[in-house]
Motif scaffolding. Structure first.
Motif, PDB file in Angstrom:
ATOM      1  N   THR A 201       0.834  -1.200   0.000  1.00 38.96           N
ATOM      2  CA  THR A 201       0.000   0.000   0.000  1.00 38.96           C
ATOM      3  C   THR A 201       0.864   1.243   0.000  1.00 38.96           C
ATOM      4  OG1 THR A 201      -1.821   1.109   1.165  1.00 38.96           O
ATOM      5  CG2 THR A 201      -0.097   0.148   2.514  1.00 38.96           C
ATOM      6  N   VAL A 202       0.269   2.359  -0.403  1.00 41.21           N
ATOM      7  CA  VAL A 202       0.812   3.694  -0.178  1.00 41.21           C
ATOM      8  C   VAL A 202      -0.155   4.381   0.777  1.00 41.21           C
ATOM      9  CG1 VAL A 202       1.388   5.927  -1.193  1.00 41.21           C
ATOM     10  CG2 VAL A 202       1.914   3.821  -2.444  1.00 41.21           C
ATOM     11  N   THR A 203       0.295   4.712   1.981  1.00 42.03           N
ATOM     12  CA  THR A 203      -0.593   5.216   3.024  1.00 42.03           C
ATOM     13  C   THR A 203      -0.883   6.705   2.853  1.00 42.03           C
ATOM     14  OG1 THR A 203       1.204   5.757   4.564  1.00 42.03           O
ATOM     15  CG2 THR A 203       0.335   3.515   4.632  1.00 42.03           C
ATOM     16  N   GLU A 204      -1.972   7.151   3.469  1.00 40.19           N
ATOM     17  CA  GLU A 204      -2.389   8.552   3.374  1.00 40.19           C
ATOM     18  C   GLU A 204      -1.473   9.493   4.140  1.00 40.19           C
ATOM     19  OE1 GLU A 204      -4.793  10.166   1.749  1.00 40.19           O
ATOM     20  OE2 GLU A 204      -5.531   8.375   0.737  1.00 40.19           O
ATOM     21  N   ARG A 205      -0.962   9.036   5.301  1.00 40.86           N
ATOM     22  CA  ARG A 205      -0.080   9.861   6.127  1.00 40.86           C
ATOM     23  C   ARG A 205       1.158   9.066   6.478  1.00 40.86           C
ATOM     24  NH1 ARG A 205      -2.470  14.249   8.855  1.00 40.86           N
ATOM     25  NH2 ARG A 205      -0.308  14.757   9.396  1.00 40.86           N
ATOM     26  N   SER A 206       2.227   9.765   6.823  1.00 42.96           N
ATOM     27  CA  SER A 206       3.486   9.073   7.125  1.00 42.96           C
ATOM     28  C   SER A 206       3.336   8.126   8.308  1.00 42.96           C
ATOM     29  CB  SER A 206       4.592  10.095   7.402  1.00 42.96           C
ATOM     30  OG  SER A 206       4.249  10.957   8.472  1.00 42.96           O
ATOM     31  N   PHE A 207       2.520   8.524   9.334  1.00 41.19           N
ATOM     32  CA  PHE A 207       2.403   7.630  10.494  1.00 41.19           C
ATOM     33  C   PHE A 207       1.470   6.449  10.219  1.00 41.19           C
ATOM     34  CE2 PHE A 207       0.120  11.660  11.446  1.00 41.19           C
ATOM     35  CZ  PHE A 207      -1.189  11.223  11.404  1.00 41.19           C
ATOM     36  N   GLY A 208       0.837   6.414   9.038  1.00 41.87           N
ATOM     37  CA  GLY A 208       0.118   5.211   8.641  1.00 41.87           C
ATOM     38  C   GLY A 208       1.050   4.043   8.375  1.00 41.87           C
TER      39      GLY A 208
END
Length: 440
Positions: A201-208
């Motif tokens: 996946t490519v997450t929405e936020r860095s801490f995801g």
């Protein structure tokens, strides 16, 4: 529990110190509450005359916010990891020239200056970039930890890696740019696409990304170092490694020009650089690299010390001017080639990996030639590095997208469409060649 403890300390100090005579200090930051909370409480305990108001925004959104309110500024502090974001605000004349007092802080961390030479922003912690992994997940899937970028491109990690997009995260942008600078423009982009072919996946936020690794949604994540350290300190079955090719740069803080409470902003930055402020960085919820070498005497066992271990970030002297000059361009390239075409890229890379496995011990030179041609299509770059540093061309990219359907300027849209057409055709052809090779 830790947050409650700090809050209680702050409340006690406030009751003892009386009213907030000097008022509110407004902070724009990309850092999560788990980091800002303990620091906010500790600062207010030390300075009960101030009330810190923290507004959390992604780095790029924070920069835009400060640009938009410049005519009637309501922000006192900008606080984030990415030095190139500070360079953008500095070039726009939006950072104040203030004098910050500190003791015991060296001029550099690794090979990188801790503070802006023009006095517009200051380092308060070190930041490195690398790979974290969930040990239980890897064991369950028969995988070893990946400690180098090349490892993440190996076939066994297909579908097991997570990352955020650089357009959504300033720290991720630094990670992408670090590899481009450390490996070279063409080699760096080729490596990013081969790694991304293994993405879950490519997450929405860095801490995801750390959240995904902590919970076992995927096994490995590309993160800034403190995400790995704080997750481990919080009891998750994870670990972190710096690849050989990485940078060590300061995370920064600055006073915004025409700050409503400049005195409070200066007090906050000076507090961050005191021994007490630096020690808060070792809170298990934070676990950032202090820039005061003396603080490491109280660090947990095995916590990295860049002032003693010169190998951390030694191979890349990060060029912040280069990064800033092509900031939006690099974000656009990543999104066009990877984020928005992840399914196509993942399918093509998976097909090539399957073809390589089918011919691992074969002498079929025709199949191997097809595989090499397929990889060349994946690796192909729409522009060379000189083009990325052409101010006129880089200036086309004035807006980042939150999603593929967002509108951008006509010329930016035109270039992105050209790139998109290229990668769609290349990924499709690469998969076709790989499938053909696998069937031989």
């Amino acid at each position: 529990m830790k947050k409650l403890l700090y809050t209680s300390i702050a409340a006690t100090a406030l009751s003892a110190g009386g009213a907030l005579a000097d008022g509110k200090v407004t902070v724009i930051t990309s850092f999560p509450d788990s980091m800002t909370g303990p620091i906010e409480a500790a600062f207010e305990a030390a300075h009960p005359e101030y009330d810190l108001e923290v507004l959390n925004k992604k780095t790029s959104a924070g920069v835009k916010y400060i640009q938009e309110i410049a005519g009637d500024n309501t922000a006192d502090i900008f606080w984030a990891s990415a030095p190139d974001a500070f360079e953008v605000l500095k070039s726009d004349g939006l950072l104040a020239d203030v004098t910050i007092k500190s003791e015991g802080i060296p001029e550099r961390i690794g090979a990188y200056p801790l503070n802006d030479p023009d006095g517009k922003y200051y380092g308060f912690a070190g930041a490195g970039y690398g790979i974290m992994w969930n040990e239980r997940y890897l064991k369950a899937n028969g995988l070893e930890p990946a400690t180098e970028w090349d490892d993440l491109a190996k076939a066994e990690y297909h579908g097991h890696v997570g990352m955020s997009a650089p357009s959504r995260s300033g720290t991720t942008h630094l990670t992408v740019e670090t590899l481009l600078q450390g490996e070279g423009w063409d080699e760096g982009w080729a490596k990013w696409k081969r790694i991304a072919g293994n993405f879950s996946t490519v997450t929405e936020r860095s801490f995801g990304v750390p959240d995904g690794v902590n919970t076992g949604n995927f096994g490995l994540g590309i993160v800034i170092d403190f995400f790995g350290f704080s997750s481990k300190a919080s009891g998750f079955p994870v670990d972190f490694a710096y690849p050989t090719v990485t940078a060590l740069v300061p995370a920064n803080v600055a006073v915004v020009n025409n700050a409503p409470n400049e005195a409070g902003a200066v007090a906050f930055i000076e507090y961050l650089l005191t021994p007490e402020g630096q020690s808060v960085l070792l809170d298990p919820a934070i676990m950032r690299l202090p820039i005061n070498p003396a603080t490491y005497a109280n660090a947990p066992e095995d916590f990295p010390n860049p002032f003693e271990d010169s190998t951390i970030g030694a191979t890349v002297e990060f060029d912040v001017a280069k990064s800033g000059a092509r900031y939006n361009l690099v974000n656009s390239m990543f999104d066009v080639m990877i984020t928005y075409r992840l399914d196509d890229l993942r399918a093509a890379v998976g097909a090539i990996q399957a073809a390589e496995a089918a011919h691992a011990d074969s002498g079929n030179e025709e199949a191997k030639a097809l595989i090499a041609e397929a990889w060349a299509l994946i690796d192909a770059n729409p522009i060379d590095e000189a083009k990325s540093l052409d101010p006129e061309f880089a200036g086309i990219f004035t807006k980042k997208r939150k999603k593929a359907t967002d509108e951008v300027g006509a010329r930016q849209a035109e270039v992105e469409q050209e790139w998109d057409a290229m990668v769609v055709a290349n990924y499709a052809k690469a998969k076709e060649l790989a499938d053909k090779a696998a069937g031989m």
